[in-house]
Motif scaffolding. Structure first.
Motif, PDB file in Angstrom:
ATOM      1  N   GLU A  58     -15.481   9.991  -2.932  1.00 38.88           N
ATOM      2  CA  GLU A  58     -14.124   9.873  -3.450  1.00 38.88           C
ATOM      3  C   GLU A  58     -13.229   9.178  -2.425  1.00 38.88           C
ATOM      4  OE1 GLU A  58     -12.814  13.749  -4.618  1.00 38.88           O
ATOM      5  OE2 GLU A  58     -14.204  13.836  -6.331  1.00 38.88           O
ATOM      6  N   PHE A  59     -12.319   8.337  -2.915  1.00 38.23           N
ATOM      7  CA  PHE A  59     -11.437   7.557  -2.062  1.00 38.23           C
ATOM      8  C   PHE A  59      -9.977   7.848  -2.399  1.00 38.23           C
ATOM      9  CE2 PHE A  59     -15.346   5.089  -2.099  1.00 38.23           C
ATOM     10  CZ  PHE A  59     -15.452   4.617  -0.796  1.00 38.23           C
ATOM     11  N   GLU A  60      -9.136   7.729  -1.377  1.00 37.18           N
ATOM     12  CA  GLU A  60      -7.694   7.710  -1.600  1.00 37.18           C
ATOM     13  C   GLU A  60      -7.341   6.271  -1.959  1.00 37.18           C
ATOM     14  OE1 GLU A  60      -5.478   9.574   1.667  1.00 37.18           O
ATOM     15  OE2 GLU A  60      -7.414  10.379   2.358  1.00 37.18           O
ATOM     16  N   THR A  61      -7.175   6.003  -3.236  1.00 36.16           N
ATOM     17  CA  THR A  61      -7.047   4.614  -3.685  1.00 36.16           C
ATOM     18  C   THR A  61      -5.777   3.942  -3.167  1.00 36.16           C
ATOM     19  OG1 THR A  61      -6.110   5.404  -5.771  1.00 36.16           O
ATOM     20  CG2 THR A  61      -8.465   4.927  -5.741  1.00 36.16           C
ATOM     21  N   GLU A  62      -4.801   4.748  -2.740  1.00 38.80           N
ATOM     22  CA  GLU A  62      -3.589   4.134  -2.176  1.00 38.80           C
ATOM     23  C   GLU A  62      -3.875   3.484  -0.818  1.00 38.80           C
ATOM     24  OE1 GLU A  62      -3.443   8.574  -1.137  1.00 38.80           O
ATOM     25  OE2 GLU A  62      -3.951   7.330  -2.875  1.00 38.80           O
ATOM     26  N   ARG A  63      -5.036   3.772  -0.249  1.00 39.90           N
ATOM     27  CA  ARG A  63      -5.427   3.163   1.024  1.00 39.90           C
ATOM     28  C   ARG A  63      -6.283   1.914   0.817  1.00 39.90           C
ATOM     29  NH1 ARG A  63      -8.321   7.414   4.651  1.00 39.90           N
ATOM     30  NH2 ARG A  63      -8.068   5.723   6.177  1.00 39.90           N
ATOM     31  N   ILE A  64      -6.456   1.512  -0.444  1.00 35.17           N
ATOM     32  CA  ILE A  64      -7.279   0.342  -0.764  1.00 35.17           C
ATOM     33  C   ILE A  64      -6.435  -0.688  -1.497  1.00 35.17           C
ATOM     34  CG2 ILE A  64      -9.326  -0.508  -1.953  1.00 35.17           C
ATOM     35  CD1 ILE A  64     -10.438   2.359  -1.847  1.00 35.17           C
ATOM     36  N   ASN A  65      -6.464  -1.927  -0.998  1.00 35.76           N
ATOM     37  CA  ASN A  65      -5.875  -3.055  -1.713  1.00 35.76           C
ATOM     38  C   ASN A  65      -7.011  -3.767  -2.443  1.00 35.76           C
ATOM     39  OD1 ASN A  65      -3.292  -2.619  -0.415  1.00 35.76           O
ATOM     40  ND2 ASN A  65      -4.172  -3.572   1.411  1.00 35.76           N
ATOM     41  N   PHE A  66      -6.992  -3.720  -3.768  1.00 31.36           N
ATOM     42  CA  PHE A  66      -8.073  -4.292  -4.560  1.00 31.36           C
ATOM     43  C   PHE A  66      -7.811  -5.771  -4.845  1.00 31.36           C
ATOM     44  CE2 PHE A  66      -8.294   0.242  -5.556  1.00 31.36           C
ATOM     45  CZ  PHE A  66      -9.649   0.482  -5.455  1.00 31.36           C
ATOM     46  N   TYR A  67      -8.902  -6.543  -4.829  1.00 29.08           N
ATOM     47  CA  TYR A  67      -8.827  -7.978  -5.100  1.00 29.08           C
ATOM     48  C   TYR A  67      -9.945  -8.371  -6.062  1.00 29.08           C
ATOM     49  CZ  TYR A  67      -5.897  -8.503  -0.879  1.00 29.08           C
ATOM     50  OH  TYR A  67      -4.897  -8.417   0.061  1.00 29.08           O
ATOM     51  N   ASN A  68      -9.678  -9.400  -6.877  1.00 27.66           N
ATOM     52  CA  ASN A  68     -10.786 -10.034  -7.598  1.00 27.66           C
ATOM     53  C   ASN A  68     -10.760 -11.549  -7.416  1.00 27.66           C
ATOM     54  OD1 ASN A  68      -8.630 -10.608  -9.326  1.00 27.66           O
ATOM     55  ND2 ASN A  68      -9.923 -10.559 -11.152  1.00 27.66           N
ATOM     56  N   ASP A  69     -10.080 -11.982  -6.364  1.00 29.04           N
ATOM     57  CA  ASP A  69     -10.048 -13.396  -5.969  1.00 29.04           C
ATOM     58  C   ASP A  69     -10.494 -13.476  -4.509  1.00 29.04           C
ATOM     59  OD1 ASP A  69      -8.865 -15.833  -4.696  1.00 29.04           O
ATOM     60  OD2 ASP A  69      -8.164 -16.218  -6.741  1.00 29.04           O
ATOM     61  N   VAL A  70     -11.612 -14.165  -4.275  1.00 26.06           N
ATOM     62  CA  VAL A  70     -12.165 -14.232  -2.926  1.00 26.06           C
ATOM     63  C   VAL A  70     -11.218 -14.951  -1.979  1.00 26.06           C
ATOM     64  CG1 VAL A  70     -14.055 -15.143  -1.520  1.00 26.06           C
ATOM     65  CG2 VAL A  70     -14.550 -14.078  -3.688  1.00 26.06           C
ATOM     66  N   ASP A  71     -10.590 -16.023  -2.448  1.00 23.79           N
ATOM     67  CA  ASP A  71      -9.660 -16.751  -1.588  1.00 23.79           C
ATOM     68  C   ASP A  71      -8.533 -15.856  -1.093  1.00 23.79           C
ATOM     69  OD1 ASP A  71      -9.581 -19.350  -0.497  1.00 23.79           O
ATOM     70  OD2 ASP A  71      -9.731 -20.206  -2.489  1.00 23.79           O
ATOM     71  N   GLU A  72      -8.032 -15.019  -1.960  1.00 25.66           N
ATOM     72  CA  GLU A  72      -6.912 -14.155  -1.587  1.00 25.66           C
ATOM     73  C   GLU A  72      -7.323 -13.124  -0.551  1.00 25.66           C
ATOM     74  OE1 GLU A  72      -5.009 -12.401  -4.944  1.00 25.66           O
ATOM     75  OE2 GLU A  72      -4.421 -14.327  -5.831  1.00 25.66           O
ATOM     76  N   ILE A  73      -8.481 -12.506  -0.740  1.00 26.36           N
ATOM     77  CA  ILE A  73      -8.890 -11.475   0.219  1.00 26.36           C
ATOM     78  C   ILE A  73      -9.229 -12.099   1.569  1.00 26.36           C
ATOM     79  CG2 ILE A  73     -11.352 -11.404  -0.411  1.00 26.36           C
ATOM     80  CD1 ILE A  73     -11.235  -8.370   0.047  1.00 26.36           C
ATOM     81  N   VAL A  74      -9.809 -13.301   1.569  1.00 26.91           N
ATOM     82  CA  VAL A  74     -10.093 -13.983   2.831  1.00 26.91           C
ATOM     83  C   VAL A  74      -8.790 -14.320   3.540  1.00 26.91           C
ATOM     84  CG1 VAL A  74     -10.978 -16.115   3.852  1.00 26.91           C
ATOM     85  CG2 VAL A  74     -12.344 -14.879   2.158  1.00 26.91           C
ATOM     86  N   HIS A  75      -7.814 -14.815   2.802  1.00 23.37           N
ATOM     87  CA  HIS A  75      -6.519 -15.162   3.391  1.00 23.37           C
ATOM     88  C   HIS A  75      -5.832 -13.943   3.993  1.00 23.37           C
ATOM     89  CE1 HIS A  75      -2.122 -15.850   3.320  1.00 23.37           C
ATOM     90  NE2 HIS A  75      -2.451 -17.088   3.676  1.00 23.37           N
ATOM     91  N   ASP A  76      -5.943 -12.791   3.330  1.00 24.03           N
ATOM     92  CA  ASP A  76      -5.215 -11.593   3.730  1.00 24.03           C
ATOM     93  C   ASP A  76      -5.957 -10.717   4.738  1.00 24.03           C
ATOM     94  OD1 ASP A  76      -3.290 -12.435   1.975  1.00 24.03           O
ATOM     95  OD2 ASP A  76      -3.731 -10.953   0.417  1.00 24.03           O
ATOM     96  N   SER A  77      -7.171 -11.094   5.119  1.00 26.38           N
ATOM     97  CA  SER A  77      -7.985 -10.253   6.006  1.00 26.38           C
ATOM     98  C   SER A  77      -8.312 -10.994   7.299  1.00 26.38           C
ATOM     99  CB  SER A  77      -9.296  -9.841   5.310  1.00 26.38           C
ATOM    100  OG  SER A  77      -9.043  -9.214   4.075  1.00 26.38           O
ATOM    101  N   ASP A  78      -8.226 -10.275   8.414  1.00 22.64           N
ATOM    102  CA  ASP A  78      -8.608 -10.845   9.707  1.00 22.64           C
ATOM    103  C   ASP A  78     -10.110 -10.711   9.945  1.00 22.64           C
ATOM    104  OD1 ASP A  78      -5.842 -11.296  10.461  1.00 22.64           O
ATOM    105  OD2 ASP A  78      -5.721  -9.124  10.716  1.00 22.64           O
ATOM    106  N   ILE A  79     -10.648  -9.563   9.535  1.00 21.96           N
ATOM    107  CA  ILE A  79     -12.076  -9.284   9.657  1.00 21.96           C
ATOM    108  C   ILE A  79     -12.648  -9.147   8.255  1.00 21.96           C
ATOM    109  CG2 ILE A  79     -13.828  -7.682  10.530  1.00 21.96           C
ATOM    110  CD1 ILE A  79     -11.720  -6.778  12.607  1.00 21.96           C
ATOM    111  N   ILE A  80     -13.701  -9.895   7.960  1.00 20.82           N
ATOM    112  CA  ILE A  80     -14.286  -9.885   6.623  1.00 20.82           C
ATOM    113  C   ILE A  80     -15.687  -9.294   6.722  1.00 20.82           C
ATOM    114  CG2 ILE A  80     -15.025 -11.308   4.673  1.00 20.82           C
ATOM    115  CD1 ILE A  80     -12.874 -13.373   5.948  1.00 20.82           C
TER     116      ILE A  80
END
Length: 332
Positions: A58-80
């Protein structure tokens, strides 16, 4: 790379990606997480767990930013963090507009990019100009199901710069995940690939009703086979008995959770390769790895009877029983 302030993003939504998310959230406040299907994201938000894998976590979903666009998650993340089947990696990263050369990567992929027989670190370097020192590799015995249950596990993080490996390791360590570091990114990746092939071979032996005595001989020969290959491909001083190498092989060969062993077991019981995959409904990395390692070894001619036996069954239509009998005559 500052672990405490860097934003980590996970590409992958299967059981291992879910286990990695659990590990990361032991150390950081929030993560970014990519899912291909928006309906899976909506179900996750509603249920509080991954609706398809490791539903007990089980996860605290408020601690997760969900994405379905790879470009967006790559742009927003320092470590992938990469946790997808290796065969799908080119498709997932194709068409990216973001610059990956300034990003840090932690690879949880225990497979090979098959269209050019490249390790993940080599693929990222060749096509996205990611420096080798910016890529960490997770190695060692690590079934997602046991991580989910917080069973004590020992993981190795490899990077050619060991201080960076230590910083990567701090992302995933916890009370139930002990970590060590290595500078052997090639050896840990290649053995992670090969142990899946060998697990298929062990599964075939099991399906053919060979006993524990034979399995022990097969595995002891296989670890020497792995050493011969990695020493030929990347000759450095390494202890093949370390858990990053031998430990990962043992858990993949013997565990009830091993997809590769299951694939081999079904083939040993008489399933065709195609029907075994249909029955499993899961990806077994060793299937793709077998072809790649066979092709790479054409340049080195390392003696690898276990891996060659598996390749002959998967790709040359050899009968499992006959191929295994031929193997028994080569083992010691």
């Amino acid at each position: 790379m500052n672990i405490k302030t860097s934003t980590a993003g996970i590409i992958g939504s299967g059981s291992w990606a879910t286990a990695i998310a659990k590990m990361l959230l032991e150390n950081v406040g929030q993560i970014n997480w990519f899912f291909r299907k928006t309906e899976t994201i909506e179900s996750f938000k509603e249920l509080g767990y991954n609706p398809r894998y490791l539903q007990s976590v089980e996860f605290e979903t408020e601690r997760i930013n969900f994405y379905n666009d790879v470009d967006e998650i790559v742009h927003d993340s320092d470590i992938i963090v990469l946790a997808v089947p290796s065969a799908f990696l080119p498709e997932i990263l194709s068409g990216l507009k973001s610059d990956l050369s300034t990003k840090y990567f932690l690879s949880g992929i225990k497979g090979i990019v098959t269209h050019e027989n490249l390790l993940v670190v080599e693929y990222l370097n060749k096509y996205f100009n990611v420096p080798y020192e910016n890529v960490g590799v997770i190695a060692g015995p690590s079934h997602a199901e046991e991580v989910a249950l917080e069973k004590l596990s020992y993981l190795t993080v490899a990077n050619i710069d060991e201080p960076k490996a230590a910083r990567f390791a701090r992302l995933i360590e916890s009370s139930y995940i002990f970590t060590s570091t290595s500078d052997d990114i090639w050896g840990t990746e290649y053995t992670s690939v090969m142990k899946n092939i060998i697990a298929i071979g062990a599964g075939i032996a099991h399906g053919l009703r060979y006993g524990d005595n034979f399995q022990a001989v097969l595995v002891s020969n296989a670890i020497r086979e792995m050493k011969r290959f990695v020493d030929a491909v990347h000759p450095i001083t390494r202890d093949i008995k370390d858990s990053a190498y031998l430990g990962d092989l043992l858990v993949t060969v013997y565990s009830q959770f091993s997809r590769n062993r299951l694939l081999g077991t079904l083939i040993g019981r008489g399933y065709s390769v195609r029907n075994a995959f249909l029955d499993m409904n899961m990806v077994a990395e060793g299937y793709y790895a077998s072809k790649s390692i066979h092709e790479i070894n054409q340049n080195y001619n390392v003696d690898m009877p276990v891996c060659e036996m598996v390749h002959s069954i998967l790709y040359e239509n050899q009968q499992a029983k006959k191929a295994m009998i031929r193997l028994t005559e080569k083992l010691s």
